[in-house]
Scaffold this active site. Structure first.
Site, PDB file in Angstrom:
ATOM      1  N   HIS A  40       0.875  -1.165   0.000  1.00  0.00           N
ATOM      2  CA  HIS A  40       0.000   0.000   0.000  1.00  0.00           C
ATOM      3  C   HIS A  40       0.916   1.220   0.000  1.00  0.00           C
ATOM      4  CE1 HIS A  40      -3.669  -2.321   1.783  1.00  0.00           C
ATOM      5  NE2 HIS A  40      -3.722  -2.272   0.461  1.00  0.00           N
ATOM      6  N   ASP A  46       1.357   4.106   1.293  1.00  0.00           N
ATOM      7  CA  ASP A  46       1.953   4.802   2.439  1.00  0.00           C
ATOM      8  C   ASP A  46       3.100   4.028   3.073  1.00  0.00           C
ATOM      9  OD1 ASP A  46      -0.055   2.962   3.239  1.00  0.00           O
ATOM     10  OD2 ASP A  46      -0.325   3.945   5.169  1.00  0.00           O
ATOM     11  N   HIS A  47       3.386   2.832   2.547  1.00  0.00           N
ATOM     12  CA  HIS A  47       4.472   2.025   3.113  1.00  0.00           C
ATOM     13  C   HIS A  47       5.662   1.843   2.167  1.00  0.00           C
ATOM     14  CE1 HIS A  47       2.365   0.555   6.804  1.00  0.00           C
ATOM     15  NE2 HIS A  47       1.335   1.005   6.097  1.00  0.00           N
ATOM     16  N   HIS A  90      -4.099  -8.458   6.470  1.00  0.00           N
ATOM     17  CA  HIS A  90      -4.385  -7.092   6.018  1.00  0.00           C
ATOM     18  C   HIS A  90      -5.124  -7.053   4.678  1.00  0.00           C
ATOM     19  CE1 HIS A  90      -4.037  -2.811   6.162  1.00  0.00           C
ATOM     20  NE2 HIS A  90      -3.239  -2.716   5.108  1.00  0.00           N
TER      21      HIS A  90
END
Length: 307
Positions: A63, A65-66, A138
């Site tokens: 994702h 933001d990682h 997740h």
């Protein structure tokens, strides 16, 4: 001693108060990165961390933001004429995602980028530490990580040395290297003249996950559990693949890890609001800001340092 440096403590998107996830662990002269959200390079500049000291990067999942901070990090390394290879580790699909990133512009790195797709059973051994991966929940391929500092030998025991009829001297350095030597006609083993091993630090990073037993299992006897706690309570939860503060606190208690860090805060909360609510639910928790640091001496003292 190792140092854990929080380069980004928020989740989902940056806010004026905090950046998205990235954690640096410093051991000896090496820096290891766990997740590289967008803007991580700037955070490193503020924290005075040189990109050239990074040998390994561990991505929990893909994702944005990682991992979207990787292109800027890699291009800066090339700008500085890096020659040493960079190792990037991540879950299934890492090779495809990272190749697409490197193809998105007029750019050719000056060094080798070695991508390793790993599973929840991977156990990687390096000179001063190990990294273990474990699967989390997740909704996409996602990993948590254990950073385990290698145990150190115990101190020389002068009483045991004298009981063997020996005196401290230069031979002790040779014994450290060889582990077993002959001196004055006697065979001396390192384990015979040193105290118990000093257990190394164990830092566990959950990455993004809903509550899962794997985090509890891999955090047992841990020094520090860094667990995502995106939401303050169940009412705020937007999806089923993240964790609340209360859930993270319960996981920590079950794991019996020494310290808990709450991480990956939703952008809906200010630091003050989140901290007040977090400490009312879990008073023992550490709630870091960007650039805060935690120094860990072996598996013992944990010193939280405000920037």
């Amino acid at each position: 001693m190792i140092e854990v440096i929080f380069l980004g403590t928020g989740g989902i998107k940056p806010t004026p108060e905090r950046n998205v996830p990235s954690i640096a662990i410093k051991i000896g002269g090496e820096i290891i990165l766990f997740d590289v959200g967008e803007g991580t390079l700037r955070q490193m500049e503020i924290a005075r961390i040189s990109p050239m000291k990074i040998k390994r990067v561990f991505i929990t999942h893909f994702h944005g933001d990682h991992y979207l901070g990787l292109p800027a990090l890699i291009q800066t390394m090339s700008l500085w004429k890096r020659k040493d290879p960079l190792h990037i580790y991540g879950p299934e699909g890492s090779s495809t995602f990272l190749q697409n990133l490197l193809n998105s512009g007029y750019f050719a790195p000056s060094f080798d980028i070695l991508v390793h797709e790993i599973s929840g059973k991977s156990r990687l051994k390096f000179k001063e530490y190990e990294v273990w991966a474990f699967e989390v929940s997740h909704g996409v391929p996602a990993l948590g990580y254990v950073f385990k500092e290698k145990d150190k030998r115990g101190n020389f025991n002068l009483k045991k040395i004298k009981e063997l009829g020996l005196e401290p001297g230069p031979w002790m350095k040779e014994l450290e290297r060889q582990k077993i030597i002959e001196i004055n006609g006697k065979i001396v083993r390192l384990l015979e003249v040193t105290g118990p091993k000093k257990r190394g630090a164990k830092v566990v990073y959950s990455g993004d996950t809903e509550p899962c037993d794997e985090v509890i299992e891999f955090s047992r006897r841990g020094t520090l559990l860094i667990h995502e706690a995106t939401y303050v309570n169940e009412e705020d939860r937007k999806d089923s693949y993240h964790t609340t503060i209360e859930e993270a606190c319960e996981i920590w208690k079950k794991s019996k890890a020494r310290k808990l860090v709450l991480f990956h805060r939703s952008p809906r909360y200010s630091f003050k609001e989140y901290k007040e609510k977090a400490l009312s639910i879990c008073p023992q928790a550490i709630i870091p800001r960007d650039f805060d640091r935690i120094a860990i001496e072996g598996a013992g003292d944990v010193l939280f340092k405000i920037r």
